[in-house]
Design an enzyme around this catalytic site. Sequence first.
Site, PDB file in Angstrom:
ATOM      1  N   HIS A  33     -25.254 -21.986   9.990  1.00  0.00           N
ATOM      2  CA  HIS A  33     -25.461 -22.890   8.957  1.00  0.00           C
ATOM      3  C   HIS A  33     -25.987 -24.244   9.255  1.00  0.00           C
ATOM      4  O   HIS A  33     -25.113 -24.856  10.288  1.00  0.00           O
ATOM      5  CB  HIS A  33     -24.604 -22.631   7.915  1.00  0.00           C
ATOM      6  CG  HIS A  33     -24.860 -23.545   6.703  1.00  0.00           C
ATOM      7  ND1 HIS A  33     -25.668 -23.409   5.940  1.00  0.00           N
ATOM      8  CD2 HIS A  33     -24.286 -24.906   6.526  1.00  0.00           C
ATOM      9  CE1 HIS A  33     -25.374 -24.510   4.976  1.00  0.00           C
ATOM     10  NE2 HIS A  33     -24.592 -25.295   5.280  1.00  0.00           N
ATOM     11  N   CYS A 101     -30.885 -22.044   4.930  1.00  0.00           N
ATOM     12  CA  CYS A 101     -30.365 -23.559   4.991  1.00  0.00           C
ATOM     13  C   CYS A 101     -31.032 -24.186   6.348  1.00  0.00           C
ATOM     14  O   CYS A 101     -31.419 -25.443   6.249  1.00  0.00           O
ATOM     15  CB  CYS A 101     -28.952 -23.634   5.398  1.00  0.00           C
ATOM     16  SG  CYS A 101     -28.456 -22.628   6.668  1.00  0.00           S
TER      17      CYS A 101
END
Length: 652
Positions: A33, A101
């Site tokens: 992420h 993301c």
Amino acid sequence: MSKVQLYVYDLSNGLAKQLSRQLTGRQIDGIWHTSVVVFGKEIFYGQGICITEPGKSHHGRPLQVVDMGETAIDEGTVEEYLTEMRDHYTADKYHLLDFNCNSFTNDMVGFLTGGSIPSLSTDLPSDFLSTPFGAALRPTIDNMYRRPVPGATPTPPSDVAQSAANAAAASPNPQLAASLLQAVATRAAQGQQLPTPSPSGSSTPSTQTLAAPIHMTTNPSSWQSLLKSHRAVTAFFTSATCSPCRMIEPVFEEIARSKTQGRSPGQVAFAKIDLGTGLSSQVAAEYGVRVTPTFIFFLDGKKTHEMKGADGPELRTQVDLLFYQAFPPHPHQSLSLPAVQSLSLNPILFQQVPALDSVVNKLNSSIDASQTWPSTVTKDSVKATLSALVLAYLKARFPPATDDPKKPAHNVLATTVLLNKWAEVTSALSEALTPAELFPLADLWRLALLDEGIGGWASTANNDPVTLLLPRTDSTPPRNYTLVVLRMLSNAFATVSLARKVTGTALREQLTAFLVRTLLHDDVAVRTAAASLAFNVAAYLQKIRVEKVRSGRSVEVDGGDGDWEVEVVSAVVEAISQEKQSEEVVHRLTACLAFLLRLSPLYEEHLGPLLEVLQASATLKSKLGKGGCGEDGIAKKNVRQLVTEVAEKLCP
């Protein structure tokens, strides 16, 4: 001016690094992420675009902080950019693989600096989906992020469970995969996975909006970065108000998914450029795009073709043409090779079941007579493991009445406890006994590796029999040990994940050195076993290449494989030239050579010239005449056809 940083987190908290090889057969160090830190704020995409103080998000402290340079854009302009992006990066469009993301972070870094985030994050979905486990798990993940569509029939829980079961079966460690996927499938079926919808977001299912690895491009900087980093790029210029765009969009996504599956990073990219988002209109203006949908195709950064309109068949044709130009087909694809293509790609296995009691008794006698013994275990405990566990398992798994030793007469499974104890015993015996005394142990493992469950365990274990017993071949081991280890290594190819390990870089050097020596051994049985192992290695490689060609992917070779292929081809040609006695050895080696040459990406530049120097064609044809192999040369019609075909069509 503001410093731009990339915060990197591992969503698996280290589990990916620990378990990925067991589940996928490939090392994946993290489920990444990322977020962007600029003007003292951490900005990321999840439940829409979120902003927090650096390091204060629910992800905790970043695992890594990467300096991405500085931005000359003022804070007010960045705020305006984020306002526009909020209509695009909405919570209901989020997808674990397709639109996540990292998609947002890459886009924002391109806007701020003109650069892009490291490929380890953007290429992770493609790396994961290219594994059998990832491909099988895809339907389960899609179902987790699929939004209800009015009037549509919900996906039955049984279908979700079945996709999870398929993924488990595709994993090298089905038991571990099944336990994890059961929770995933239950969560998907119960509908607990949906994020909170964004007020400004659409209800379009994300799996119908984006498909990995489609790149969302909203500014000239990120577009140029994408164009420079990929060889073949297809750009889809679209807009939210364009009805034909919505019609062609699913076709574009399906093409993108099929064409990128399994390809290496930096080869191909499919870009979606919405003229109403961000600075996308500047990208469109650069190429004079005024109407949507428009598709533009690029090769090595240069425009090759432009297509307007929602014509699905024409879009497929133009993408195929671009791929043909970027990755021309292998010259062997146009050859007629009936003898080569009729060869089975299944491994040659040594399935004979020995007198198990005699094998264990012989091993126990060597244990009793050993003068050097490791202090970690006792002789009695080793003999007890062999007799009470190993022998009992093998007798149950391979009873004398079984016609096919690979197919058990009873559903008998080797437990992890048994295998770990057996591995411990093998480690002790490999230190205490000489190769002349070790060959009964290798023969037991040779039989056990016919069991794909044991092969799967060995593919992930650090103390598997291949790793423990192969190094004892470094010197000049006696004939019995050499023969049995060759047969054990051949049987390792009964399990795909173990074959991957045996041919991997960690064991390749030892395997190749042993194979090259034994191909020229004085004993014909040893040469036959060595030729079988060489065939299995080549057939495993050929199967991968054939599958890539069938799926429209390019056949590649990594940096370390080139020298290895040259070494093995040289050894096989020499072994064929020296073999005067066994037609079976010539048959297996010729088939091996055919698999090494056919579809090899090294053929034109390296292997073709090598074969000319080695006079491989003349060597093969010499096997057909008097004295070439046996008194009158090769006698079997099918072997003569294969030798002739390889000599005339695959050897310059």
